[in-house]
Enzyme design. Structure first.
Site, short mmCIF file in Angstrom:
data_model
loop_
_atom_site.label_atom_id
_atom_site.label_comp_id
_atom_site.label_asym_id
_atom_site.label_seq_id
_atom_site.Cartn_x
_atom_site.Cartn_y
_atom_site.Cartn_z
N CYS A 25 0.83 -1.21 0.00
CA CYS A 25 0.00 0.00 0.00
C CYS A 25 0.86 1.26 0.00
O CYS A 25 1.52 1.54 -1.00
CB CYS A 25 -0.99 -0.05 1.15
SG CYS A 25 -2.43 0.98 0.84
N ARG A 36 -2.32 7.61 -6.14
CA ARG A 36 -2.71 7.43 -4.74
C ARG A 36 -4.23 7.46 -4.59
O ARG A 36 -4.91 8.17 -5.32
CB ARG A 36 -2.12 8.54 -3.87
CG ARG A 36 -0.61 8.52 -3.79
CD ARG A 36 -0.10 9.64 -2.89
NE ARG A 36 -0.52 9.46 -1.51
CZ ARG A 36 -0.53 10.45 -0.61
NH1 ARG A 36 -0.16 11.66 -0.95
NH2 ARG A 36 -0.92 10.20 0.62
N HIS A 51 -3.40 -5.07 1.41
CA HIS A 51 -2.74 -5.36 2.69
C HIS A 51 -2.72 -6.85 3.00
O HIS A 51 -3.60 -7.34 3.71
CB HIS A 51 -3.50 -4.64 3.82
CG HIS A 51 -3.27 -3.18 3.85
ND1 HIS A 51 -2.26 -2.58 4.56
CD2 HIS A 51 -3.93 -2.18 3.25
CE1 HIS A 51 -2.30 -1.28 4.39
NE2 HIS A 51 -3.31 -1.00 3.60
N GLU A 79 -1.00 -8.41 5.02
CA GLU A 79 -0.71 -8.69 6.43
C GLU A 79 -1.98 -8.69 7.29
O GLU A 79 -1.92 -9.03 8.46
CB GLU A 79 0.30 -7.66 6.97
CG GLU A 79 -0.22 -6.27 7.27
CD GLU A 79 -0.50 -5.40 6.05
OE1 GLU A 79 -0.45 -5.92 4.91
OE2 GLU A 79 -0.80 -4.20 6.25
#
Ligand code: GLN
Length: 196
Positions: A86, A113, A177, A179
């Site tokens: 990200c 972005r 993401h 994670e």
């Protein structure tokens, strides 16, 4: 041999990445120690690096201020793996498309972005990812997209024909993401080249 991992911890999702890389190492039969990195001098000792999400303007400012930028560049020049997620993708991009981000130019892409933000702030999707047998449940939070890719870039995943995971040599960068789920397959792929 015990591996040394570093999570750049100037801002963002640090502990989640630490857990995911520990799980990935275990699944691949490695012992690992994970350092959180806020100051220079540690990255040169690291075999692999994680650059989390957060706010790319803040992260890029702090990694330059703390002397981490040159160390990250050297890590990649040495061919050691990096997983950037990200805001981490934005910070590494050749062109962050935003003058407030002082990026490292390590992934030959331009990014936009908050590119999904106009439609919706965050969303989840089951993504087909090159190198993984089964789809990956990806969480996007105010995510960037990859607008243009350079010649040496492998696009690993796309949403609506737009790249959201890319590989540039030893660096894998995702706009989502990995994670934030218990599934460490992206970490496995980035650091051990496996789909476990
Ligand atoms: N929107 C953030 C940025 O542009 C990235 C969001 C994230 O890392 N979850 O820097």
């Amino acid at each position: 041999m015990e591996l040394q991992a570093g999570v750049v911890a100037v801002q963002g999702n640090v502990s989640e990445h630490a857990e995911a890389v520990k799980q990935a190492a275990k699944q691949n039969g490695h012992t690992i120690t994970v350092e959180t990195i806020r100051t220079s001098g540690i990255i040169p000792e690291c075999d692999l690096l994680l650059i989390p999400g957060g706010e790319s303007t803040t992260i890029s400012r702090l990694i330059h201020r703390e002397g981490l930028a040159e160390e990250i560049k050297q890590h990649v020049a040495d061919g050691k793996p990096v997983l950037a997620t990200c805001a981490g993708l934005i910070v590494l991009a050749a062109d962050p498309n935003d003058e407030r981000v002082d990026s490292l130019g390590l992934v030959d892409v331009s990014v936009e972005r908050n590119a999904f933000g106009r439609q919706k702030d965050s969303f989840e999707a089951a993504l087909d990812i090159d190198g993984l047998d089964e789809p990956f449940h990806a969480v996007f939070i105010r995510a960037p997209v990859v607008a243009n890719v350079g010649d040496g870039i492998d696009v690993l995943a796309q949403v609506n024909d737009t790249p959201v995971a890319v590989q540039d040599g030893p660096v894998i960068a995702t706009s989502f993401h990995p994670e934030l789920t218990d599934d460490s397959r992206i970490h496995n792929l980035a650091f051990f080249g496996t789909d476990k």
